[in-house]
Design a protein around this motif. Structure first.
Motif: not given
Length: 267
Positions: A7-12, A179-183, A186-190
């Motif tokens: 998730l991080e890599n795609q957003s960046i 950039p966070l559309l795919h999160w 729960l992903d955000i809090w983790m």
């Protein structure tokens, strides 16, 4: 590479691609968990720096904790902060208790955003919205065009197959980048837990109540919860049946109202 790394890599990648395409760009920073996570990712993408302004749309009705957090971390992170307000509507008495929520959000958020974009001539904005947050936001694209009045036609969105984004501007279009559309929530809090990202204290339970979603104080209500740490929030989200935005003013959260707001340029 685990789930959060992907998730991080795609957003960046999306953040860097947006900055490459649009030099007149800003990040919309509501100070909520999602936009603060996005700010964290921008800082990662550019090695600790935020190379463009952070835009905060101030309705004058936000929680005090939001203003305090904004000013503290804008200074610590060296952010160029731009605050947008609809001064004309505020001076006329517009507020959550004076009009219906649709009119209030339209003037104090949507119109304030339009005025600020026009003033600073931003060609694109980075926003921290997610598809799972609301049914209408599920219709968004990563690179989402608006017309010159900043209006969104949800029926006419570019295809984004196999992560091929239509990131070129046409004519007088304004582009919203997500950039966070795919999160997920729960992903955000983790991710907040893993990265130890600072978050507004409103999210942490006090006396059996906490805020799942924050904005204007008169329009937000806490939900029942004993999650007073990020660890507990993660565990709570794995089992809860309560909607994330259940504490927000319901007359604008209904699908039709939210769709109308977003079509007119709402965040």
């Amino acid at each position: 590479m685990d789930h959060l790394d992907k998730l991080e890599n795609q957003s960046i990648y999306i953040i860097r691609e947006a900055y490459k395409q649009f030099k007149d760009i800003a990040i919309l920073w509501s100070i909520g968990k999602d936009s603060t996570t996005l700010m964290w990712l921008v800082r990662k993408a550019f090695y600790g720096k935020v190379p463009f302004p952070a835009l905060h749309i101030d309705t004058s009705y936000k929680f005090n904790e939001i203003y305090e957090f904004r000013d503290e971390w804008a200074k610590k992170w060296g952010i160029k902060l731009v605050v947008g307000k609809n001064d004309q509507s505020l001076s006329s008495g517009m507020g959550p208790d004076q009009q219906d929520k649709l009119s209030c959000c339209g003037q104090l958020k949507t119109d304030a955003l339009k005025q600020t974009i026009d003033k600073y001539r931003y060609k694109a904005l980075l926003l921290g919205i997610r598809r799972d947050e609301h049914g209408i936001r599920a219709k968004e694209r990563v690179f989402s065009p608006r017309n010159k009045q900043f209006q969104w036609d949800y029926k006419d969105q570019p295809p984004e197959l196999w992560d091929q984004f239509k990131n070129k501007q046409q004519g007088e279009q304004h582009i919203r980048v997500h950039p966070l559309l795919h999160w997920t929530e729960l992903d955000i809090w983790m991710y907040i837990h893993r990265e130890n990202i600072p978050i507004v204290s409103l999210y942490f339970a006090r006396d059996g109540k906490r805020y799942r979603s924050i904005g204007c104080e008169p329009c937000c209500a806490p939900v029942d919860s004993n999650a007073d740490t990020v660890d507990k929030m993660v565990e709570e989200l794995k089992t809860t049946k309560v909607s994330e935005r259940s504490g927000r003013a319901q007359d604008k959260e209904r699908a039709y109202m939210m769709q109308k707001l977003r079509a007119l340029g709402y965040m």
